[in-house]
Design an enzyme around this catalytic site. Sequence first.
Site, PDB file in Angstrom:
ATOM      1  N   ASP A   1      24.534  37.228  50.725  1.00 25.24           N
ATOM      2  CA  ASP A   1      25.317  38.108  49.854  1.00 25.24           C
ATOM      3  C   ASP A   1      25.419  37.518  48.458  1.00 25.24           C
ATOM      4  OD1 ASP A   1      25.830  39.926  51.791  1.00 25.24           O
ATOM      5  OD2 ASP A   1      27.780  39.097  52.353  1.00 25.24           O
TER       6      ASP A   1
ATOM      7  N   MET B   1      40.020  41.368  47.055  1.00 21.66           N
ATOM      8  CA  MET B   1      39.412  42.582  46.490  1.00 21.66           C
ATOM      9  C   MET B   1      40.460  43.498  45.851  1.00 21.66           C
ATOM     10  SD  MET B   1      36.871  43.630  49.582  1.00 21.66           S
ATOM     11  CE  MET B   1      38.037  43.399  50.904  1.00 21.66           C
TER      12      MET B   1
ATOM     13  N   LYS C   1      21.922  42.671  46.184  1.00 21.69           N
ATOM     14  CA  LYS C   1      21.206  43.035  44.962  1.00 21.69           C
ATOM     15  C   LYS C   1      21.860  44.191  44.233  1.00 21.69           C
ATOM     16  CE  LYS C   1      16.493  42.347  44.158  1.00 21.69           C
ATOM     17  NZ  LYS C   1      17.079  41.620  43.096  1.00 21.69           N
TER      18      LYS C   1
HETATM   19  N1  SAH Z   1      34.847  36.793  53.619  1.00 27.31           N
HETATM   20  C1  SAH Z   1      35.386  36.407  52.360  1.00 27.31           C
HETATM   21  C2  SAH Z   1      36.086  37.536  51.672  1.00 27.31           C
HETATM   22  C3  SAH Z   1      35.202  38.673  51.331  1.00 27.31           C
HETATM   23  S1  SAH Z   1      36.053  39.899  50.451  1.00 27.31           S
HETATM   24  C4  SAH Z   1      36.304  35.207  52.537  1.00 27.31           C
HETATM   25  O1  SAH Z   1      36.651  34.852  53.652  1.00 27.31           O
HETATM   26  O2  SAH Z   1      36.661  34.604  51.538  1.00 27.31           O
HETATM   27  C5  SAH Z   1      35.649  39.452  48.784  1.00 27.31           C
HETATM   28  C6  SAH Z   1      36.903  39.037  48.088  1.00 27.31           C
HETATM   29  O3  SAH Z   1      37.207  37.695  48.393  1.00 27.31           O
HETATM   30  C7  SAH Z   1      36.811  39.070  46.592  1.00 27.31           C
HETATM   31  O4  SAH Z   1      37.024  40.357  46.078  1.00 27.31           O
HETATM   32  C8  SAH Z   1      37.914  38.138  46.189  1.00 27.31           C
HETATM   33  O5  SAH Z   1      39.151  38.763  46.298  1.00 27.31           O
HETATM   34  C9  SAH Z   1      37.849  37.106  47.296  1.00 27.31           C
HETATM   35  N2  SAH Z   1      37.049  35.946  46.873  1.00 27.31           N
HETATM   36  C10 SAH Z   1      35.929  35.496  47.427  1.00 27.31           C
HETATM   37  N3  SAH Z   1      35.509  34.380  46.820  1.00 27.31           N
HETATM   38  C11 SAH Z   1      36.397  34.118  45.853  1.00 27.31           C
HETATM   39  C12 SAH Z   1      36.529  33.099  44.873  1.00 27.31           C
HETATM   40  N4  SAH Z   1      35.653  32.112  44.787  1.00 27.31           N
HETATM   41  N5  SAH Z   1      37.579  33.151  44.037  1.00 27.31           N
HETATM   42  C13 SAH Z   1      38.484  34.125  44.123  1.00 27.31           C
HETATM   43  N6  SAH Z   1      38.413  35.123  45.022  1.00 27.31           N
HETATM   44  C14 SAH Z   1      37.384  35.119  45.883  1.00 27.31           C
END
Ligand code: SAH
Length: 607
Positions: free
Chosen positions: A35, A207, A57
Amino acid sequence: MKGTVYLIGAGPGDPGLLTLRGKEILEKADVVVYDRLVSPAILGFCNPKAKMVDVGKMPTHHKVKQSEINRLLVQFACEFPGGVIARLKGGDPFVFGRGGEEALELVAAGVEFEVVPGITSAIAVPAYAGIPVSHRGIATSFHIITGHEKADGRTCHPELYETKNFSSQVELCPLGRSEAESKDPGQNLSLDFETLAKCPGTLIFLMGIANMDFIARRLMECGKDPKTPLAFIEKGTTPYQRTVMATLETAGETIARENVTAPAITIMGGVVELGQTLAWKKNLPLAGKRFVVTRAAKQASGITARLTALGAEVIETPMIETRDVIPATSSVIPATSSVIPATSSVIPAKAGISSADFNALANFDILAFTSTNGVESFFRQLFSAGYDVRVLAGKKIASVGKITEKKLLEYGIRCDYVPEDHTGEGLGRLLRDVVDKEERVILSGERSSESKDLIESRILLLQGNLADDTLLKLLPQATRWVVYETLPVAELPEWKREAVVGADAVVFASTSAVENFCSVILSYTTLGASPLSGSYALWVGERSSESKDLNRESLTTPASCSPRLAFCIGRMTESAARKHGFETVTSDETTMDSLVKKIVEHYKKES
Ligand code: SAH
């Protein structure tokens, strides 16, 4: 028999937060389906031979649909019987990552799978901002909530809301949004605000940036204290991490004013205040910078570790690979050429140059090394031929500079001669002096009447096939053994090209790295096969007639394309980089320490 699919959590960004299990699988993967939230440094761990499939992508804001991803996973499992298919996802695969849906599809198709949990951004990102999600006396629970669940129960795929690059984020929300929703973001959210507002624990929204104004208003309407402290943490755990504090009542205006962009987490509750005291992540001098390091893979780790420790993101992009030249006792092997051969082809032989012949080692009094590669290849071959370091007893050892000198010490060898200026010419002059003075130390008594030529002929140069002739010109009677050869890296995987484009600067430690970097990048631009299209040729200017053939319309401005700044080790490297249109900053000494110092100084000056 089908392949096995591994649903792997890549963690929130910092490559150090990938699990050991995850790394182990990536290193042996046949296919990696990833991803866009996965950082380039983590992609760098993947088996270089793996098929890399980017399902995040978004050239025209279209990504691979979830149903298509599910189908692809099954397809790869069938195409690679017994193989390893890594499905790499940001954070944890089961936390708003749709990992469950993928797993269900695999079960239905009879494909074996394993889950490798990842560190979820929901907890790790606040931790990197010094905010504990629970704290005695403040929060006894925490709740992780999607800020983007639609009223009809469909959760938008998180990747729709992210751009590919941590360095250039924009909130991308139009996909899947109704017109009404675009006017009033969040109105379709199906969250139970009544319950959430009553919840005394910490609330963590993923998100949720685009809908946060709406979310905050609804929570207040349902009775949540408008003064509830709140933090937005953007690109957490990456070199671009930023924390913005607010309260529930100022949430929306703060996002707009501070231009908070995805990926970001919103955390609400009393624990947020602890972040004022516990924010531990230092303001590092190279935070927010991305560098391309073009050194050969095994040499890159030193500089990568140093730059990373200073806060930078490093994309290791080796431009050359080195390979031992197998000792051929009698045959004469290729001499040097200033152009890197496309393959390890045979180049016309030259007097005084051959591959190693350990039986002849006794004929030499001085061994001169001009690179760490030379040292490593020499000893590797020496040992595998059944010898050990005792064959060097009594010989004098010369090194071109400090790094090679240090490498020799790893083999228990201390250098006798190291020139002050750390150049091939310096070494040549130093050894000339030794010969001119007929330094008797290197000669046994009975050989004291020997001519200078004879003394000189007892010098052995241990070099790579691309070493220039400087030393041989200064020491024409010496012998040169080519102990390793350098081959160019001909192409870059797509994810790396993208990472290169977004970098701030390229680090070059040799002219061959410069030449090769330029030709690889140029090959993509002239083929029009990459996001670099045209742009490189434009700022390179007069480099080639090919640039004239490019469709000017498609050219982007120099500022918007791959890095124009090069950090160089050595004057030769610097001039090669300049020739290709780079702005250069060159280290004072030919050491990594010196270069790193220079890089830090450069950005200090800039700010
Ligand atoms: N599976 C992922 C979450 C996916 S949803 C997990 O466990 O972290 C995607 C959301 O995760 C983004 O919109 C944001 O809110 C959050 N997110 C993921 N990486 C991030 C980062 N490095 N900094 C801040 N928010 C992050």
